[in-house]
Design a protein around this motif. Structure first.
Motif, PDB file in Angstrom:
ATOM      1  N   VAL A  51      35.916  41.295  75.164  1.00  0.00           N
ATOM      2  CA  VAL A  51      35.292  41.438  76.489  1.00  0.00           C
ATOM      3  C   VAL A  51      34.538  40.157  76.852  1.00  0.00           C
ATOM      4  CG1 VAL A  51      33.492  42.709  77.743  1.00  0.00           C
ATOM      5  CG2 VAL A  51      35.212  43.955  76.428  1.00  0.00           C
ATOM      6  N   ARG A  52      33.862  39.581  75.887  1.00  0.00           N
ATOM      7  CA  ARG A  52      33.121  38.332  76.145  1.00  0.00           C
ATOM      8  C   ARG A  52      34.071  37.228  76.634  1.00  0.00           C
ATOM      9  NH1 ARG A  52      30.066  38.496  71.437  1.00  0.00           N
ATOM     10  NH2 ARG A  52      28.496  39.920  72.226  1.00  0.00           N
ATOM     11  N   ASP A  53      35.233  37.161  76.023  1.00  0.00           N
ATOM     12  CA  ASP A  53      36.250  36.168  76.423  1.00  0.00           C
ATOM     13  C   ASP A  53      36.646  36.327  77.876  1.00  0.00           C
ATOM     14  OD1 ASP A  53      36.794  34.532  74.373  1.00  0.00           O
ATOM     15  OD2 ASP A  53      38.791  35.356  73.905  1.00  0.00           O
ATOM     16  N   PHE A  54      36.840  37.583  78.288  1.00  0.00           N
ATOM     17  CA  PHE A  54      37.220  37.840  79.681  1.00  0.00           C
ATOM     18  C   PHE A  54      36.061  37.546  80.620  1.00  0.00           C
ATOM     19  CE2 PHE A  54      40.592  40.740  77.903  1.00  0.00           C
ATOM     20  CZ  PHE A  54      41.663  40.047  78.431  1.00  0.00           C
ATOM     21  N   LEU A  55      34.847  37.938  80.202  1.00  0.00           N
ATOM     22  CA  LEU A  55      33.687  37.739  81.090  1.00  0.00           C
ATOM     23  C   LEU A  55      33.416  36.260  81.316  1.00  0.00           C
ATOM     24  CD1 LEU A  55      31.179  40.475  79.810  1.00  0.00           C
ATOM     25  CD2 LEU A  55      32.399  40.441  81.986  1.00  0.00           C
ATOM     26  N   SER A  56      33.669  35.448  80.290  1.00  0.00           N
ATOM     27  CA  SER A  56      33.368  34.020  80.421  1.00  0.00           C
ATOM     28  C   SER A  56      34.493  33.275  81.122  1.00  0.00           C
ATOM     29  CB  SER A  56      33.147  33.423  79.022  1.00  0.00           C
ATOM     30  OG  SER A  56      34.385  33.440  78.329  1.00  0.00           O
ATOM     31  N   GLY A  57      35.602  33.946  81.376  1.00  0.00           N
ATOM     32  CA  GLY A  57      36.739  33.279  82.022  1.00  0.00           C
ATOM     33  C   GLY A  57      37.619  32.551  81.011  1.00  0.00           C
ATOM     34  N   GLY A  58      37.332  32.723  79.729  1.00  0.00           N
ATOM     35  CA  GLY A  58      38.143  32.083  78.687  1.00  0.00           C
ATOM     36  C   GLY A  58      39.541  32.683  78.619  1.00  0.00           C
ATOM     37  N   LYS A  59      39.698  33.847  79.126  1.00  0.00           N
ATOM     38  CA  LYS A  59      41.005  34.514  79.135  1.00  0.00           C
ATOM     39  C   LYS A  59      41.213  35.134  80.509  1.00  0.00           C
ATOM     40  CE  LYS A  59      42.436  36.719  75.009  1.00  0.00           C
ATOM     41  NZ  LYS A  59      43.376  35.871  74.486  1.00  0.00           N
TER      42      LYS A  59
END
Ligand code: SF4
Length: 302
Positions: A51-59
């Motif tokens: 979820v952190r990856d998606f929230l940061s725009g990394g994915k």
């Protein structure tokens, strides 16, 4: 396409249902997707990290599916209330899908707390967590798959349509028209009993219509349960259990297994039928009902 599936206030019924997809098979449906997280299919992955990856725009978040209602006394994820995470992820997603009646309208969890809702509705009220005007990055409102639970093929239809770049026309409640334009009543094998007003005497019987006393909501419930059969063979009404209207915004209702009457008439009449029309037609139908409809289909004493 990256697919993320999170669970809010839920019994996991929609996950259990979807795992039974068989026409097409689950793996055929998911073939074109990268399932980054699903509470049952990827249970060993780090949900917070994903979820952190998606929230940061990394994915890139292509498809965001939410099962369960949101709000109230809910769990936290990445140090934030779950509903805030859902709001932030929805803004990043190309498509947002509410899977099941809790995620769509709030259902049982919303009956227990005023602060709980579905993604764009709380029962009949528009708004929910994301607000009436919410649109995903593809310009679509939340794709609502109501039902308690949904039929696996309903979600397969949405996933395959997105994968193949096909439009998904929605009704006024955000549900795919292809799945929710028919009524449960359409395709029910008890239609002849309904027309001649021959009532079912008890649950589980092969004979009779369940509308008159046993609470069937088939004539006012938008769902394809008698068109896309469950396990490919049956439905509630085929098995002698009334439709309880679980795809509609007023579900669950009190006393769901009995028909409420007002001055001798069912309180809720089939969609679009006037009281006058109902009284005229049902009175005549009952009088002239064919005798064979009053007999057992299979005489178990012989
Ligand atoms: S049992 Fe329900 S769905 Fe079937 S014919 Fe009667 S009212 Fe319609």
């Amino acid at each position: 396409m990256n697919l993320l599936w999170l669970q809010g206030l839920s019994c996991s019924g929609n996950t259990q249902s979807f795992l039974c997809a068989e026409d097409p098979e689950l793996w055929e449906v998911l073939d074109g997707y990268n399932i980054v997280f699903h509470p049952a299919l990827t249970y060993d992955r780090d949900e917070e990290g994903v979820v952190r990856d998606f929230l940061s725009g990394g994915k890139e978040l292509d498809l965001f599916l939410v099962e369960g209602a949101v709000g109230g006394n809910e769990r936290s994820l990445c140090g934030k209330p779950f509903s805030r995470v859902v709001r932030e992820l929805s803004e990043r997603a190309r498509y947002v899908v509410a899977v099941g009646n809790c995620a769509v309208f709030g259902n049982v969890p919303a009956l227990m707390s005023e602060n709980v809702s579905g993604l764009q509705f709380r029962f009949t009220e528009r708004g929910g967590l994301l607000g009436k005007r919410f649109r995903s990055r593809e310009g679509m409102p939340v794709i609502n798959l109501s039902g308690c639970p949904i039929h696996p093929s309903w979600l397969s239809y949405v996933l395959l349509s997105i994968q193949r770049g096909k439009d998904i026309p929605l009704d006024e409640l955000g549900r795919p028209r292809e799945l929710y334009s028919h009524l449960t009543h359409h395709g029910c094998i008890r239609n002849e009993y309904f027309e001649w007003k021959v009532e079912a005497e008890e649950f589980g019987r092969k004979e009779g219509c369940l509308f008159y006393h046993l609470g069937c909501r088939g004539p006012m419930t938008h769902a394809s349960c008698n068109r896309i059969l469950w396990n490919g063979v049956s439905s509630k009404t085929r098995a002698g259990m009334p439709c309880v209207g679980c795809t509609e915004y007023d579900f669950p209702r009190e006393n769901m297994l009995e028909t409420q009457h007002l001055m001798g008439l069912p309180q809720d009449l089939p969609l679009g039928v006037s009281k006058r029309g109902y009284v005229l037609i049902s009175g005549v139908a009952k009088t002239f009902a064919p005798e064979r409809l009053r007999k057992r289909l299979i005489d178990e004493d012989k």
